[in-house]
Design a protein around this motif. Structure first.
Motif, mmCIF file in Angstrom:
data_model
loop_
_atom_site.group_PDB
_atom_site.id
_atom_site.type_symbol
_atom_site.label_atom_id
_atom_site.label_comp_id
_atom_site.label_asym_id
_atom_site.label_seq_id
_atom_site.Cartn_x
_atom_site.Cartn_y
_atom_site.Cartn_z
ATOM 1 N N VAL A 109 -0.926 2.776 2.443
ATOM 2 C CA VAL A 109 0.413 3.043 3.653
ATOM 3 C C VAL A 109 1.394 4.326 3.059
ATOM 4 O O VAL A 109 1.955 3.816 2.070
ATOM 5 N N ALA A 110 1.280 4.612 4.297
ATOM 6 C CA ALA A 110 2.767 6.585 3.705
ATOM 7 C C ALA A 110 4.024 5.539 3.554
ATOM 8 O O ALA A 110 4.059 4.139 4.036
ATOM 9 N N PRO A 111 4.588 6.718 2.343
ATOM 10 C CA PRO A 111 6.197 5.787 2.290
ATOM 11 C C PRO A 111 6.921 6.243 3.106
ATOM 12 O O PRO A 111 6.569 6.543 4.399
ATOM 13 N N ILE A 112 7.894 5.358 3.664
ATOM 14 C CA ILE A 112 8.942 5.265 4.035
ATOM 15 C C ILE A 112 10.296 6.500 3.685
ATOM 16 O O ILE A 112 10.595 6.750 2.448
ATOM 17 N N ILE A 113 10.022 8.100 4.273
ATOM 18 C CA ILE A 113 10.872 8.688 3.743
ATOM 19 C C ILE A 113 12.186 9.177 5.167
ATOM 20 O O ILE A 113 11.469 9.431 6.340
ATOM 21 N N PRO A 114 13.269 9.621 4.688
ATOM 22 C CA PRO A 114 14.679 9.807 5.303
ATOM 23 C C PRO A 114 14.391 11.031 6.006
ATOM 24 O O PRO A 114 13.932 11.986 5.034
ATOM 25 N N THR A 115 14.660 11.162 6.935
ATOM 26 C CA THR A 115 15.177 12.985 7.584
ATOM 27 C C THR A 115 15.939 13.281 7.060
ATOM 28 O O THR A 115 17.259 12.652 6.502
ATOM 29 N N SER A 116 15.522 14.952 7.477
ATOM 30 C CA SER A 116 16.604 15.501 6.379
ATOM 31 C C SER A 116 18.017 15.056 7.679
ATOM 32 O O SER A 116 19.143 14.819 6.694
ATOM 33 N N ALA A 117 18.318 14.929 8.472
ATOM 34 C CA ALA A 117 19.574 14.170 9.055
ATOM 35 C C ALA A 117 20.026 13.316 8.155
ATOM 36 O O ALA A 117 21.649 12.369 8.521
ATOM 37 N N GLU A 118 19.095 12.042 8.325
ATOM 38 C CA GLU A 118 19.545 10.676 7.597
ATOM 39 C C GLU A 118 20.220 10.860 5.706
ATOM 40 O O GLU A 118 20.773 10.363 5.560
ATOM 41 N N LYS A 119 19.345 12.146 5.668
ATOM 42 C CA LYS A 119 19.811 11.998 3.764
ATOM 43 C C LYS A 119 20.724 12.442 4.518
ATOM 44 O O LYS A 119 22.302 12.072 3.211
ATOM 45 N N ASP A 146 5.087 -7.502 8.340
ATOM 46 C CA ASP A 146 6.378 -6.716 7.500
ATOM 47 C C ASP A 146 5.582 -6.602 5.692
ATOM 48 O O ASP A 146 6.224 -5.519 5.297
ATOM 49 N N ARG A 147 5.746 -8.012 5.439
ATOM 50 C CA ARG A 147 5.826 -8.057 4.058
ATOM 51 C C ARG A 147 4.428 -7.928 3.566
ATOM 52 O O ARG A 147 4.106 -7.190 2.072
ATOM 53 N N LYS A 148 2.844 -7.638 3.729
ATOM 54 C CA LYS A 148 2.281 -7.245 4.207
ATOM 55 C C LYS A 148 1.978 -5.689 3.721
ATOM 56 O O LYS A 148 1.337 -5.095 2.903
ATOM 57 N N ARG A 149 2.532 -5.219 5.200
ATOM 58 C CA ARG A 149 2.463 -4.123 4.584
ATOM 59 C C ARG A 149 3.540 -3.499 3.694
ATOM 60 O O ARG A 149 2.922 -1.745 3.273
ATOM 61 N N ALA A 150 4.773 -3.773 3.270
ATOM 62 C CA ALA A 150 5.084 -3.300 2.139
ATOM 63 C C ALA A 150 4.920 -3.549 0.511
ATOM 64 O O ALA A 150 4.856 -3.284 0.276
ATOM 65 N N ILE A 151 3.479 -4.159 0.588
ATOM 66 C CA ILE A 151 2.877 -4.436 -0.433
ATOM 67 C C ILE A 151 1.408 -4.609 -0.729
ATOM 68 O O ILE A 151 0.614 -4.232 -1.991
ATOM 69 N N HIS A 152 1.022 -3.603 0.656
ATOM 70 C CA HIS A 152 -0.374 -3.045 0.974
ATOM 71 C C HIS A 152 -1.393 -2.402 -0.662
ATOM 72 O O HIS A 152 -1.950 -2.615 -1.064
ATOM 73 N N ASN A 153 -0.011 -1.604 -0.633
ATOM 74 C CA ASN A 153 -1.026 -0.569 -1.789
ATOM 75 C C ASN A 153 -0.299 -0.947 -3.329
ATOM 76 O O ASN A 153 -1.264 -0.661 -3.868
ATOM 77 N N PHE A 154 0.431 -1.908 -3.519
ATOM 78 C CA PHE A 154 0.493 -2.466 -4.286
ATOM 79 C C PHE A 154 -0.687 -3.455 -4.716
ATOM 80 O O PHE A 154 -1.772 -3.156 -5.763
ATOM 81 N N LEU A 155 -1.245 -4.024 -3.777
ATOM 82 C CA LEU A 155 -2.488 -5.064 -4.322
ATOM 83 C C LEU A 155 -3.347 -4.150 -3.266
ATOM 84 O O LEU A 155 -4.389 -4.910 -4.246
ATOM 85 N N SER A 156 -3.506 -3.384 -3.563
ATOM 86 C CA SER A 156 -5.553 -2.405 -2.946
ATOM 87 C C SER A 156 -5.312 -1.489 -4.326
ATOM 88 O O SER A 156 -6.322 -1.566 -4.522
ATOM 89 N N PHE A 157 -3.914 -1.174 -4.520
ATOM 90 C CA PHE A 157 -4.099 -0.375 -5.639
ATOM 91 C C PHE A 157 -3.719 -0.138 -6.937
ATOM 92 O O PHE A 157 -3.889 0.116 -7.957
ATOM 93 N N GLY A 158 -2.827 -1.365 -6.961
ATOM 94 C CA GLY A 158 -1.792 -1.711 -8.401
ATOM 95 C C GLY A 158 -3.104 -1.873 -9.559
ATOM 96 O O GLY A 158 -2.408 -1.955 -11.078
ATOM 97 N N MET A 159 -3.730 -3.029 -8.831
ATOM 98 C CA MET A 159 -4.281 -2.983 -10.893
ATOM 99 C C MET A 159 -6.297 -2.654 -10.034
ATOM 100 O O MET A 159 -7.063 -3.245 -11.326
ATOM 101 N N VAL A 160 -6.151 -1.609 -9.765
ATOM 102 C CA VAL A 160 -7.534 0.134 -9.411
ATOM 103 C C VAL A 160 -7.014 0.085 -10.971
ATOM 104 O O VAL A 160 -6.443 0.858 -11.695
ATOM 105 N N ASP A 161 -8.236 0.174 -11.846
ATOM 106 C CA ASP A 161 -8.368 1.029 -13.384
ATOM 107 C C ASP A 161 -7.675 2.682 -12.708
ATOM 108 O O ASP A 161 -8.978 2.617 -11.910
ATOM 109 N N LEU A 162 -7.055 3.151 -12.835
ATOM 110 C CA LEU A 162 -7.212 4.693 -13.217
ATOM 111 C C LEU A 162 -7.754 5.455 -13.761
ATOM 112 O O LEU A 162 -7.522 7.028 -14.315
ATOM 113 N N LEU A 163 -8.210 5.143 -15.000
ATOM 114 C CA LEU A 163 -8.640 6.596 -15.703
ATOM 115 C C LEU A 163 -9.693 7.241 -14.871
ATOM 116 O O LEU A 163 -10.548 6.624 -14.199
#
Length: 165
Positions: A107-117, A76-93
């Protein structure tokens, strides 16, 4: 001072305030045992020791066991920081060289449903009325932000897979 409040929103429409986890371990919530829940973390500022202004919101989704427990695993911790570790240090130029190997799929973001909102807004209106005016803006801004970041990461991953000419 910035504070936080943790909530679980179940698929059955229950909103439960929970204690802040300690060492990635949540207290048991027996009435939500066996359910998938949306975790909502509200970050806010206090004024005169009372919740005053909603600053940010975060979402996560997971399953509670048969006793209503959830303990964050290493996976779970790896999934939570996957995007940061994979993309956080990539040069965005534009046109910057990445690495010799393609980037992983983000990893796709967690988005609440309309009912949850709707349940979250109802909870805020009832329990945290000072947040009522800002809550829709803060929640929708967060959702928009994580969606945009996800699209950016997908685009980076696609570009890294194209053969260079």
């Amino acid at each position: 001072m910035i504070q936080s409040r943790y909530l679980f929103i179940s698929r059955e429409g229950k909103v439960v305030k929970i204690a802040r986890p300690k060492d990635h371990k949540y207290k048991s919530v027996p009435r939500l045992a066996g359910e998938d829940v949306l975790e909502v973390i509200l970050y806010y500022r206090n004024k005169d020791r009372k919740p005053h202004k909603l600053l940010m919101v975060e979402f996560d989704r997971f399953h509670l066991d048969s006793q209503g427990n959830y303990k964050q695993t290493e996976e779970d911790r790896k999934r939570a920081i996957h995007n940061f570790l994979s993309f956080g240090m990539v040069d965005l130029l534009e046109g910057a060289e990445v690495e010799d190997k393609p980037l992983p799929i983000p990893v796709a973001p967690i988005i609440p449903t309309s009912a949850e909102k709707r349940l979250l807004y109802d909870y805020i209106n009832e329990k945290l009325p000072n947040f009522s005016d800002d809550a829709p803006y803060v929640v929708e801004s967060r959702i928009k932000s994580v969606k945009e970041k996800y699209e950016e990461f997908k685009s980076m991953a696609k570009r890294s897979r194209k053969p260079s000419k």
